[in-house]
Motif scaffolding. Sequence first.
Motif, PDB file in Angstrom:
ATOM      1  N   THR A  37     -17.309  27.577  -9.393  1.00  0.00           N
ATOM      2  CA  THR A  37     -17.320  26.265  -8.751  1.00  0.00           C
ATOM      3  C   THR A  37     -18.631  26.039  -8.005  1.00  0.00           C
ATOM      4  O   THR A  37     -19.542  26.861  -8.051  1.00  0.00           O
ATOM      5  CB  THR A  37     -16.119  26.107  -7.800  1.00  0.00           C
ATOM      6  N   ASP A  43     -16.006  24.640  -0.368  1.00  0.00           N
ATOM      7  CA  ASP A  43     -15.392  25.205  -1.570  1.00  0.00           C
ATOM      8  C   ASP A  43     -14.894  26.622  -1.263  1.00  0.00           C
ATOM      9  O   ASP A  43     -15.653  27.454  -0.751  1.00  0.00           O
ATOM     10  CB  ASP A  43     -16.421  25.262  -2.706  1.00  0.00           C
ATOM     11  N   ASN A  71     -21.524  27.982  -9.839  1.00  0.00           N
ATOM     12  CA  ASN A  71     -21.600  27.026 -10.954  1.00  0.00           C
ATOM     13  C   ASN A  71     -21.703  27.677 -12.333  1.00  0.00           C
ATOM     14  O   ASN A  71     -22.485  27.252 -13.174  1.00  0.00           O
ATOM     15  CB  ASN A  71     -22.784  26.068 -10.758  1.00  0.00           C
ATOM     16  N   SER A 222     -15.367  19.770  -6.796  1.00  0.00           N
ATOM     17  CA  SER A 222     -15.634  19.487  -8.213  1.00  0.00           C
ATOM     18  C   SER A 222     -15.678  17.986  -8.512  1.00  0.00           C
ATOM     19  O   SER A 222     -15.884  17.578  -9.647  1.00  0.00           O
ATOM     20  CB  SER A 222     -14.565  20.145  -9.088  1.00  0.00           C
TER      21      SER A 222
END
Length: 331
Positions: A37, A43, A71, A222
């Motif tokens: 993510t 996050d 990512n 996201s």
Amino acid sequence: MKRRHLLALSAIVSAAFTFSMPTVASAQTVLKLGWTTADSPTDPYAVGAHAFKDAVEKLTKGSVQVQLYPNRQLGDEKQMMEGVRFGTVDSAIITNAVIAQIEPAFQINDLPFLYSNEAQAQKALDGKVGQDLSALLAKKNIMVLGYMEGGFRQMINNKKPVSAPADVSGVKYRVMQNPVFIDMFTSMGGAAVPMAWGETFTAVQQGTIDGLEIPIAVIDSSKMYEVTKFLSLTNHTYSAIELIMSKRSFDKLNAEQRAAVIEAGKQATAAQRIAVNKNEKALLSGLEKKGMKVNTVGDVSAFRASVQPMYEKAKKTVGESMVNQALDSVK
């Protein structure tokens, strides 16, 4: 002549020593840590990664450096997990359901409506349930350094709010490639579509699927609020996310560094849980402001009844003793 020769030799030795100095400084051990993510301050995966990095570097006095790769830079979760297993990836923060693909006992954490709140889940995972799961994964050369959390998973879709199992019927939900999640949505009459995380945003955007199930913090990081309309607070599954490390990478450390890494995992997990819990309320309010229509599911008894057969099935795949142990831990 001899004097010139000695001077030249001295210069060579001096230059060689000077050149070697950076090598001594760079003898620092580097651990690469990946997750799929965003590197966002709210996050759950990113919060855990940064907490681990800070703890490791502090406890080892800088002799071990943690480099962060968010990512999907080190691949999707399954790729990273296999990399950790074989020693090509040092460490990662992986969703529990993906770990369950190589160690089915981890499916216990994904059983719907097992844990009623975070405290119950933390007690089980910090206790014997977590210890037994870690021991099983260690046989596959993967160490669990901490059971971090992503918050409870919620249902989001573009069709309708969910307040009863019947509302799931006929809706196409992306689920993780894990039999527990497939069974969960199938048992409620939904259409479960197993899909890798990297494909999900586009699939929702293009209408290939109607929605998915996901923790609040990941909805925000996201940007799923850009492509989904309804957010139903079902709290159907406690989202455990494991901080894992390759046994091969761990064994390359000296004794002091190993002890520091284990302690760093504990400290980072505690800090991550506090931060995730604190962030969630603010994030939920923010998602409403960004246009998501939020509804709370007060009574989950009908949902529990609809998924009850999954517990009997889990006794065959996970083991009856593990299922009973988990159920005892939440009584």
